[in-house]
Enzyme design. Structure first.
Site, PDB file in Angstrom:
ATOM      1  N   GLU A  19      39.248   9.367 -19.907  1.00 24.62           N
ATOM      2  CA  GLU A  19      38.987   8.270 -20.865  1.00 24.62           C
ATOM      3  C   GLU A  19      38.781   6.942 -20.119  1.00 24.62           C
ATOM      4  O   GLU A  19      39.192   5.876 -20.582  1.00 24.62           O
ATOM      5  CB  GLU A  19      40.157   8.156 -21.864  1.00 24.62           C
ATOM      6  CG  GLU A  19      39.809   7.518 -23.192  1.00 24.62           C
ATOM      7  CD  GLU A  19      38.676   8.173 -23.941  1.00 24.62           C
ATOM      8  OE1 GLU A  19      38.723   9.405 -24.129  1.00 24.62           O
ATOM      9  OE2 GLU A  19      37.740   7.451 -24.326  1.00 24.62           O
TER      10      GLU A  19
HETATM   11  C1  LIG Z   1      41.708  17.630 -17.384  1.00 19.93           C
HETATM   12  C2  LIG Z   1      40.485  16.809 -17.656  1.00 19.93           C
HETATM   13  C3  LIG Z   1      40.061  16.632 -18.952  1.00 19.93           C
HETATM   14  C4  LIG Z   1      38.895  15.909 -19.213  1.00 19.93           C
HETATM   15  N1  LIG Z   1      38.425  15.828 -20.507  1.00 19.93           N
HETATM   16  C5  LIG Z   1      37.173  15.323 -20.712  1.00 19.93           C
HETATM   17  C6  LIG Z   1      36.547  15.438 -21.998  1.00 19.93           C
HETATM   18  O1  LIG Z   1      37.137  15.943 -22.955  1.00 19.93           O
HETATM   19  N2  LIG Z   1      35.287  14.982 -22.129  1.00 19.93           N
HETATM   20  C7  LIG Z   1      34.597  14.420 -21.104  1.00 19.93           C
HETATM   21  O2  LIG Z   1      33.448  14.056 -21.290  1.00 19.93           O
HETATM   22  N3  LIG Z   1      35.169  14.287 -19.879  1.00 19.93           N
HETATM   23  C8  LIG Z   1      36.430  14.725 -19.661  1.00 19.93           C
HETATM   24  N4  LIG Z   1      37.013  14.622 -18.419  1.00 19.93           N
HETATM   25  C9  LIG Z   1      36.298  13.933 -17.360  1.00 19.93           C
HETATM   26  C10 LIG Z   1      36.914  12.585 -17.007  1.00 19.93           C
HETATM   27  O3  LIG Z   1      36.699  11.669 -18.056  1.00 19.93           O
HETATM   28  C11 LIG Z   1      36.314  12.132 -15.672  1.00 19.93           C
HETATM   29  O4  LIG Z   1      36.907  12.941 -14.671  1.00 19.93           O
HETATM   30  C12 LIG Z   1      36.525  10.672 -15.412  1.00 19.93           C
HETATM   31  O5  LIG Z   1      35.701   9.923 -16.252  1.00 19.93           O
HETATM   32  C13 LIG Z   1      36.203  10.287 -13.950  1.00 19.93           C
HETATM   33  O6  LIG Z   1      34.984  10.779 -13.551  1.00 19.93           O
HETATM   34  P1  LIG Z   1      34.882  11.577 -12.155  1.00 19.93           P
HETATM   35  O7  LIG Z   1      35.922  12.626 -12.172  1.00 19.93           O
HETATM   36  O8  LIG Z   1      33.481  11.996 -11.948  1.00 19.93           O
HETATM   37  O9  LIG Z   1      35.283  10.502 -11.065  1.00 19.93           O
HETATM   38  P2  LIG Z   1      34.314   9.413 -10.398  1.00 19.93           P
HETATM   39  O10 LIG Z   1      33.543   8.719 -11.434  1.00 19.93           O
HETATM   40  O11 LIG Z   1      33.575  10.066  -9.292  1.00 19.93           O
HETATM   41  O12 LIG Z   1      35.367   8.400  -9.801  1.00 19.93           O
HETATM   42  C14 LIG Z   1      36.128   8.656  -8.606  1.00 19.93           C
HETATM   43  C15 LIG Z   1      36.967   7.412  -8.276  1.00 19.93           C
HETATM   44  O13 LIG Z   1      36.087   6.315  -8.038  1.00 19.93           O
HETATM   45  C16 LIG Z   1      36.444   5.202  -8.847  1.00 19.93           C
HETATM   46  N5  LIG Z   1      35.227   4.471  -9.204  1.00 19.93           N
HETATM   47  C17 LIG Z   1      34.094   4.929  -9.763  1.00 19.93           C
HETATM   48  N6  LIG Z   1      33.222   3.921  -9.931  1.00 19.93           N
HETATM   49  C18 LIG Z   1      33.823   2.798  -9.495  1.00 19.93           C
HETATM   50  C19 LIG Z   1      33.444   1.419  -9.404  1.00 19.93           C
HETATM   51  N7  LIG Z   1      32.275   0.988  -9.840  1.00 19.93           N
HETATM   52  N8  LIG Z   1      34.334   0.551  -8.888  1.00 19.93           N
HETATM   53  C20 LIG Z   1      35.543   0.943  -8.478  1.00 19.93           C
HETATM   54  N9  LIG Z   1      35.968   2.226  -8.532  1.00 19.93           N
HETATM   55  C21 LIG Z   1      35.097   3.146  -9.028  1.00 19.93           C
HETATM   56  C22 LIG Z   1      37.138   5.800 -10.066  1.00 19.93           C
HETATM   57  O14 LIG Z   1      38.006   4.873 -10.672  1.00 19.93           O
HETATM   58  C23 LIG Z   1      37.879   6.968  -9.426  1.00 19.93           C
HETATM   59  O15 LIG Z   1      39.101   6.517  -8.906  1.00 19.93           O
HETATM   60  C24 LIG Z   1      38.187  15.308 -18.149  1.00 19.93           C
HETATM   61  C25 LIG Z   1      38.637  15.468 -16.835  1.00 19.93           C
HETATM   62  C26 LIG Z   1      39.743  16.223 -16.584  1.00 19.93           C
HETATM   63  C27 LIG Z   1      40.149  16.439 -15.135  1.00 19.93           C
END
Ligand SMILES: Cc1cc2nc3c(=O)[nH]c(=O)nc-3n(C[C@H](O)[C@H](O)[C@H](O)COP(=O)(O)OP(=O)(O)OC[C@H]3O[C@@H](n4cnc5c(N)ncnc54)[C@H](O)[C@@H]3O)c2cc1C
Length: 610
Positions: free
Chosen positions: A440
């Site tokens: 989220e």
């Molecule tokens: C158990 C689980 C349930 C989930 N449920 C859902 C769901 O129901 N529906 C859905 O759509 N998604 C869901 N997700 C996905 C979740 O919302 C994403 O994992 C989350 O949005 C982060 O995306 P990412 O994992 O690709 O990390 P990334 O976007 O790759 O981020 C990696 C790190 O980089 C940081 N970062 C990224 N961009 C920036 C920036 N511009 N400046 C500073 N820091 C930055 C982030 O804060 C993070 O610490 C779920 C994930 C899990 C693991």
């Protein structure tokens, strides 16, 4: 075995004493928010959570889920528990009566949400996400779509999920690739793959409604080219009955650190029929309008875990005998004193209590303000409440989820080695809480939202929605001797927050890295001061409630025996004062180091070689 007792008394305190819901009697939906009507509801919800959901929590963690050729098999007991949840009418509590809902305000739903998260977070994700999907449909879909999907979602017979994330598109949803092509009948066909979709597949409900971010063929690149679509696991016939599988498939589930009974699904859309929700290319705007509620809900997940972790640590620290108190044996007849006598254990327990009770009051206040933005007849009240909610949503989401994880860790620490092993169940809370800081919108991204969007918006209007009421409170109590120990630190640390705000505003303009580099610290500082404001007001209520008792004791003849003047009631308010005092003395001072870190800027950090 872990234990859980719903904090019903604290919910009552917040609803009826701290928030004083009686003052909103004339606002639509609030007439039933009386202690007489709400207490049995709270007790019924507590019973469901304590007796049905909580006993399944460890089972779900140990047994986990099975994936079998597109199907997800839940642990034993989850389906029956979900049926009980539906039979109790809980999914419809705050939903629109036009679609079968009970129309109650969100603030009354907060206790249920928190209790479910304490009892069994894996279970709670399905109804929680469903409610988020319900909100998005309510806010953005046309009447035809609402009539088709909402009644079954409101009753809980169908659930809803949010399909945003793709392998290459997490935080950056502008990278979404799922494609939508128009059909001649006004529908669209979807092709693409989503990952990490919570509750994307299960057999708890008859159908699963998917809200999907996808891209139309003529979409502009990036975030401005994303549209929102709705589809379901099974197509829906003209008469509303369930039809054939739609072409949405679960290709697998993730094996993860926690939430073992919550299916995190890889979902493919293989030409499934979908409908546009809202306007083309405006999908992100639609998501943003329902995000405040969704982020508050995720914050409450952290709070729920923090509460249950605290309860278990407290019980253990009263039982476990180790070492003697530094100031002499407190239980000389026993082999050693219980852990609870030791200062460091008391620090951890009070940190947990301050977190739970402070964050609970803040989260419920946010829900109330959110209700008032929608229901209050006065446009100015609506506007002020909206500004408060907009500003504090990222703060609450991040502080409550960071805190949930931290409190679970503290609980493990209180248990010592017994916390690290599985038997007492507290290590599960650490694992389950960790994801709430990521989904989220990660907590780092929440901080960017706070400093990058919320602070500058409307030339500080959002900030005024927080600082003005704090100022008014400080003025009201400035000469109140009993309140001095709470008002003075609140005043001092509010000034520090204002200094940090000014620094971020000034330096962020010339160097965005300075604002972004201090954003997480600033967000935490904001939360600490917001909670000081909450604790000072809880203390004011407690002092007011205790006053008649002091007078009664002094007049020596009049001893009032009604329930509100019982020893238990006195202990409750005294405990509030103890916790408020602890918060001001031991937690709030963290703002000083945060201010120093923020104002040290980002130069060294950005120049460092990584
Ligand atoms: C158990 C689980 C349930 C989930 N449920 C859902 C769901 O129901 N529906 C859905 O759509 N998604 C869901 N997700 C996905 C979740 O919302 C994403 O994992 C989350 O949005 C982060 O995306 P990412 O994992 O690709 O990390 P990334 O976007 O790759 O981020 C990696 C790190 O980089 C940081 N970062 C990224 N961009 C920036 C920036 N511009 N400046 C500073 N820091 C930055 C982030 O804060 C993070 O610490 C779920 C994930 C899990 C693991």
């Amino acid at each position: 075995m872990p234990q859980f007792k719903a904090p019903v008394r604290d919910f009552q305190f917040i609803l009826h004493e701290y928030l004083n819901l009686a003052q909103y009697q004339d606002v639509p939906g609030f007439a039933d928010a009386t202690p007489e009507l709400m207490t049995p509801v709270l007790e019924a919800a507590a019973q469901l959570c304590e007796e049905v959901l909580f006993p399944l929590n460890q089972v779900g963690d140990k047994v986990g889920l099975k994936y079998d050729n597109g199907k997800v098999i839940m642990p034993d007991g989850f389906k029956e528990a979900y049926n009980m949840y539906v039979e109790g009418g809980w999914p419809s509590f705050t939903c629109d009566p036009n679609y079968g809902g009970q129309g109650l305000p969100d603030v009354l739903n907060m206790p249920l949400m928190e209790m479910v998260c304490s009892a069994n977070l894996s279970f709670g994700l399905t109804p929680g996400l469903s409610h988020g999907a319900y909100n998005a449909i309510m806010l953005h879909a046309n009447d035809e779509i609402k009539k088709k999907y909402l009644p079954k979602m409101v009753s809980g017979h169908w659930s809803g999920v949010m399909c945003l994330t793709e392998p290459q598109a997490g935080t950056d949803l502008g990278l979404v690739r799922t494609k939508a092509t128009a059909n001649s009948d006004g529908s669209y066909s979807l092709e693409g793959n989503k990952i990490f979709i919570s509750s994307g597949e299960h057999e708890l409900t008859e159908n699963i409604v998917h809200l999907i971010l996808a891209r139309l063929p003529d979409a502009p690149k990036g975030i401005k080219g994303i549209s929102l679509f709705i589809a379901s696991k099974y197509d829906i016939n003209a008469d509303g009955s369930i039809g054939a599988p739609s072409g949405i498939r679960c290709d697998g589930i993730e094996h993860k650190m926690g939430l073992h009974a919550s299916p995190t699904c890889q979902i493919s859309f293989n030409g499934c029929k979908a409908w546009l929700v809202g306007e083309p290319h405006k999908g992100m705007r639609a998501m943003f309008t329902m995000m405040n509620a969704a982020r508050l809900y995720v914050g409450v997940q952290g709070l729920g875990i923090g509460e249950v972790a605290y309860q278990n640590a407290l019980a253990y620290c009263h039982e476990r005998l180790q070492m003697r108190s530094l100031t002499g044996a407190k239980f000389p007849d026993k082999a050693a004193d219980p852990l609870v006598v030791h200062p460091d254990i008391r620090r951890m327990l009070l940190t947990m209590r301050a977190f739970s009770e402070g964050c609970r009051a803040l989260a419920m206040e946010m829900a109330l303000k959110h209700d008032l933005t929608q229901r209050h007849p006065d446009a100015q009240v609506k506007e002020e409440c909206d500004a408060f909610v907009q500003l504090l949503t990222p703060v609450v989401k991040s502080y409550l989820t960071d805190g949930g994880f931290e409190m679970a860790n503290l609980a493990v620490q209180c248990f010592g080695g017994y916390g690290y092993i599985q038997e007492y169940g507290v290590e599960q809370y650490v694992r389950d809480a960790r994801i709430t800081m990521i989904y989220e919108g990660t907590n780092g991204v929440q901080a960017l939202d706070l400093v990058g969007r919320k602070l500058p918006l409307h030339t500080g209007k959002y900030l005024r929605a927080f600082f003005h009421p704090v100022d008014a409170f400080l003025t009201k109590y400035k000469d109140n001797a009993a309140m001095k120990e709470f008002v003075k630190p609140l005043s001092k640390h509010t000034e520090y927050l204002q200094q940090a705000t000014l620094w971020i505003a000034m330096h962020g303009l010339s160097n965005p890295d300075d604002a972004a580099g201090g954003a997480v610290e600033y967000q935490k500082m904001f939360a600490l001061v917001a909670l000081a404001y909450v604790w000072a007001r809880q203390a004011a209520v407690a002092l007011e409630k205790l006053e008649p008792r002091v007078e009664n004791r002094e007049s020596s003849k009049n001893t009032v025996h009604d329930s509100s003047h019982s020893t238990l009631a006195t202990e409750f308010y005294q405990a509030k004062l103890d916790t408020a005092r602890f918060y001001m003395q031991k937690i709030l001072p963290q703002t000083i180091s945060l201010l120093a870190s923020i104002t040290n800027g980002s130069k060294g950090m950005m120049a460092a070689t990584l």
